[in-house]
Design an enzyme around this catalytic site. Structure first.
Site, mmCIF file in Angstrom:
data_model
loop_
_atom_site.group_PDB
_atom_site.id
_atom_site.type_symbol
_atom_site.label_atom_id
_atom_site.label_comp_id
_atom_site.label_asym_id
_atom_site.label_seq_id
_atom_site.Cartn_x
_atom_site.Cartn_y
_atom_site.Cartn_z
ATOM 1 N N ASP A 162 0.857 -1.190 0.000
ATOM 2 C CA ASP A 162 0.000 0.000 0.000
ATOM 3 C C ASP A 162 0.892 1.238 0.000
ATOM 4 O O ASP A 162 2.113 1.148 0.140
ATOM 5 C CB ASP A 162 -0.952 0.013 1.203
ATOM 6 N N LYS A 185 -5.278 0.439 -3.349
ATOM 7 C CA LYS A 185 -6.417 -0.339 -2.863
ATOM 8 C C LYS A 185 -7.719 0.422 -3.085
ATOM 9 O O LYS A 185 -7.807 1.606 -2.783
ATOM 10 C CB LYS A 185 -6.249 -0.663 -1.376
#
Length: 287
Positions: A162, A185
């Site tokens: 991430d 995401k």
């Protein structure tokens, strides 16, 4: 002055390697029949470095660290440095419900009662080091991670799972001279999150996914599946801390070509030693 170390129960797996570069202070650490810890310092000195990782049983390791600090002060040591490869409670860094503590703040203040300097490895939120009253340093073991994977990546790339982990991927990639990026995401439903690598082509390439902690391994497994679907040749996964839930090592290992973590916590996939980073960062000695 020769550097002197005290090795806590949570860092015994590092003792042999540390002893090759520095003196280990003679101590006696044991348990009373009722479970309480007993600590005795068998030598005297002025400055000492305590190494103690605080993985499970976290509270026991933390209390031992405090008792070691008190024993060292009682023995006449004036300057105490503490190296904590894995710091328990570091993820409890904010209040999410009324009435909760900031647990990592309490831990930092407790450690500050005895220790002048604190060195931690890849702490969850570096800003929490401000809670420690003395000098506090966050060490990211990018060099030892990069060297471990150097011959396995070739013309590969380094990915963070991430955006928050991007700096870790960047540090490792820069050492290796490789491209780096991260997964974006997007929540599609309450139970489904779409993960997409940003602005990179993974087809035919070896990919290393880098993060700070692996617990259940769900994110890493999903990321590996996506990379394989996109044509990645091999997928490697690494984290600084292997805080593995039951069965996580086996599940992640099945999904990737190799799983490795550092030895801040001893596990069967702790393949990368942080001791060279301790020697570089704390002692300024090449190892």
């Amino acid at each position: 002055m020769n550097k002197v170390f005290v090795i806590g129960s949570g860092a015994k797996h590092l003792e042999e390697e540390i002893s090759k570069n520095a003196k280990i202070l003679k101590t006696e650490i044991k348990k009373f029949p009722d479970g309480e810890k007993y600590v005795r310092i068998l030598e005297h000195g002025e400055e000492v470095i305590v190494v103690q990782s605080t993985y499970r049983p976290q509270d026991e390791h933390l209390i031992e660290t405090i008792i070691i600090g008190d024993a060292l002060k009682e023995a006449g040591f004036e300057k105490l440095k503490l190296v904590v490869p894995y710091l328990a409670y570091s993820r409890q860094d904010r209040v999410t419900k009324e009435g909760e503590p900031i647990s990592v703040r309490a831990i930092m203040k407790m450690l500050g009662l005895y220790y002048d300097e604190l060195y931690v490895f890849d702490i969850h939120n570096p800003k929490t080091l401000d809670f420690f009253p003395g000098k506090a340093v966050n060490i990211y073991p990018a060099k030892v991670i990069a060297e471990y994977f150097r011959d396995k990546l070739e013309n590969g790339l380094v990915l963070a799972p991430d955006r928050g982990a991007l700096e870790r991927a960047k540090e490792v990639a820069n050492i290796l001279g490789l491209e780096y990026s991260h997964f974006e995401k997007e929540r599609i439903s309450p139970t489904e999150v779409k993960m997409t690598p940003v602005d990179v082509n993974v087809k035919g390439r070896n990919v290393l996914i880098v993060d700070d902690i692996i617990s259940t391994g769900g994110t890493m497994i999903r990321a590996a599946e996506i990379l394989k679907d996109l044509g990645a040749e091999k997928v490697f996964v690494v984290a600084t801390h292997g805080v593995f839930a039951e069965g996580a090592i086996e599940r992640v290992s099945k999904a990737v070509d190799e799983l490795a973590v550092t030895n801040t916590i001893p596990t069967k996939v702790s393949k990368i030693s942080i001791v060279p980073e301790i020697m570089r960062s704390i002692l300024e000695v090449k190892s």
